[in-house]
Design a protein around this motif. Structure first.
Motif, PDB file in Angstrom:
ATOM      1  N   HIS A 177      -4.704  -1.653   0.206  1.00  0.00           N
ATOM      2  CA  HIS A 177      -4.921  -0.858   1.411  1.00  0.00           C
ATOM      3  C   HIS A 177      -3.926  -1.282   2.473  1.00  0.00           C
ATOM      4  N   CYS A 178      -3.550  -0.357   3.331  1.00  0.00           N
ATOM      5  CA  CYS A 178      -2.646  -0.680   4.435  1.00  0.00           C
ATOM      6  C   CYS A 178      -3.342  -1.669   5.384  1.00  0.00           C
ATOM      7  N   ARG A 181      -3.379   4.164   1.397  1.00  0.00           N
ATOM      8  CA  ARG A 181      -3.110   3.517   0.110  1.00  0.00           C
ATOM      9  C   ARG A 181      -2.368   4.505  -0.761  1.00  0.00           C
ATOM     10  N   SER A 215       0.816  -1.219   0.000  1.00  0.00           N
ATOM     11  CA  SER A 215       0.000   0.000   0.000  1.00  0.00           C
ATOM     12  C   SER A 215       0.848   1.268   0.000  1.00  0.00           C
TER      13      SER A 215
END
Length: 380
Positions: free
Chosen positions: A279-280, A266, A28
């Protein structure tokens, strides 16, 4: 900086494999190049970032000092104005007062925790240059109630301020909690005995008021970077933080508070769909390991231009997903309304936050913004 004596095989994923600092270990995150930075400055939209009239800025309200002083006491000493003990079953509460940008005063079980305090006019190495506040702090630093703990998310100037830290040490002598590598900075300014330096997932319990109040402070991950000059980027760690009450009885539930610090969610480059990028994962991990949270402070500003800032700063849309990932029951937006750091309209973050909460099917009242100096009271 703390000496790293681990080997490549034993270092955590967020530690640089060569022992030269820290990294964001997820797909991400994409690091901006020097050319990206130059292009961002060339394209910066100064007209859009222009400070609007005062009446259109974040509203400034006077601190409710009676409320803050009352909640600086252990639960057994608090009342709700009707003689009821505030710490009794069904009448517990946690409070957060917004002091500008990412600075909040958290009050939990009579313990006062100050996050990322910056009371100077400029967030820069010197006060005569750099971003100037366009909204003042809602109070003077010496007007705050007792400060027990100061939590620092990272060493950027809008989160770690020399004059503010020196004043807090002089007047309050709090315990300072900082991510790895930051203790040396505190030692350099003469603060040596009360600095706790932690890696992600390290935790520490403290007691106050003669053992009547117990809190747990945990250093947790986020997606960002560090540096106070051109030559020390990524040398110290960045972090989000969790503060919890420690139950004294088996039947008592812990109060859980999340502070997002400064983070991206992100990386969205030009021409790429936001829904198609990673996404993280750190926030879902935080939610699973510690959540759900009774109160969260999540950044919503400094996100434009999106192609450059997305890896390190949440947009309001990203912030709502963080709110979801960590399982927050009540969140408040921060990292806006104080300095012009990026080129979005400074009035825009709250509007976009409300729109995204509605779009995602949430009650907007469960994640919104408050006024400068306002105290958010969450009854539990």
């Amino acid at each position: 900086m703390t000496k790293d004596i681990s080997t490549k095989a034993t270092r955590p994923a967020h530690h640089d494999p060569n022992g030269n600092g820290f990294v964001n270990p997820w797909p991400s995150f994409q690091r901006n190049s020097l050319m990206d930075t130059l292009r961002m400055f060339i394209e910066f939209n100064w007209k859009q970032a222009k400070i609007p009239p005062k009446e259109e800025l974040a509203t400034l309200v006077k601190l409710d000092m009676d409320l803050l002083n009352q909640n600086s006491q252990p639960p057994s000493s608090q009342t709700n104005g009707q003689g009821t003990v505030a710490g009794a079953e069904g009448d517990r509460r946690v409070m957060a007062t917004w002091l500008g940008h990412a600075c909040f005063l958290l009050q939990i079980e009579g313990v006062n925790v100050l996050f990322d305090p910056v009371f100077s006019k400029s967030c820069s190495p010197v006060q005569w240059v750099g971003p100037k506040r366009y909204t003042p702090p809602p109070c003077k630093l010496d007007e705050l109630p007792r400060v027990d703990i100061v939590v620092i998310s990272h060493n950027h100037y809008d989160h770690l301020d020399l004059a503010t830290i020196q004043a807090l040490q002089r007047d309050h002598k709090p315990r300072f909690f900082v991510p790895l590598g930051n203790k040396a900075w505190f030692h350099s300014i003469g603060i040596k005995d009360n600095v706790y330096e932690y890696d992600w997932w390290n935790t520490h319990e403290l007691e106050f008021h003669g053992g009547q109040s117990h809190v747990r402070v945990t250093c947790t991950p986020c997606q960002h970077f560090t540096g106070r000059s051109l030559t020390d980027h990524y040398k110290t760690l960045w972090a989000s933080w969790v503060v919890e009450s420690v139950p004294k009885l088996p039947s008592e539930k812990a109060i859980k508070v999340f502070f997002g610090g400064d983070t991206g969610y992100r990386t969205v480059r030009r021409g790429i769909s936001e829904d198609e990028v990673p996404h993280c994962p750190a926030f879902k991990e935080i939610g699973e390991r510690i959540g759900p949270f009774d109160l969260s402070m999540i950044p919503i500003g400094a996100y434009s231009p999106r192609w450059f800032m997305s890896s390190i700063h949440c947009s309001p849309e990203d912030a709502v997903r963080v709110h979801e990932d960590i399982k927050s029951k009540r969140s408040v937006g921060m990292h806006w309304g104080t300095w012009v750091l990026t080129d979005e309209d400074v009035r825009e973050p709250p509007r976009r936050l409300e729109a995204e909460m509605k779009s995602r099917g949430h009650d907007p009242a469960t994640f919104n913004t408050i006024q400068l100096g306002e105290t958010l009271v969450v009854n539990l």
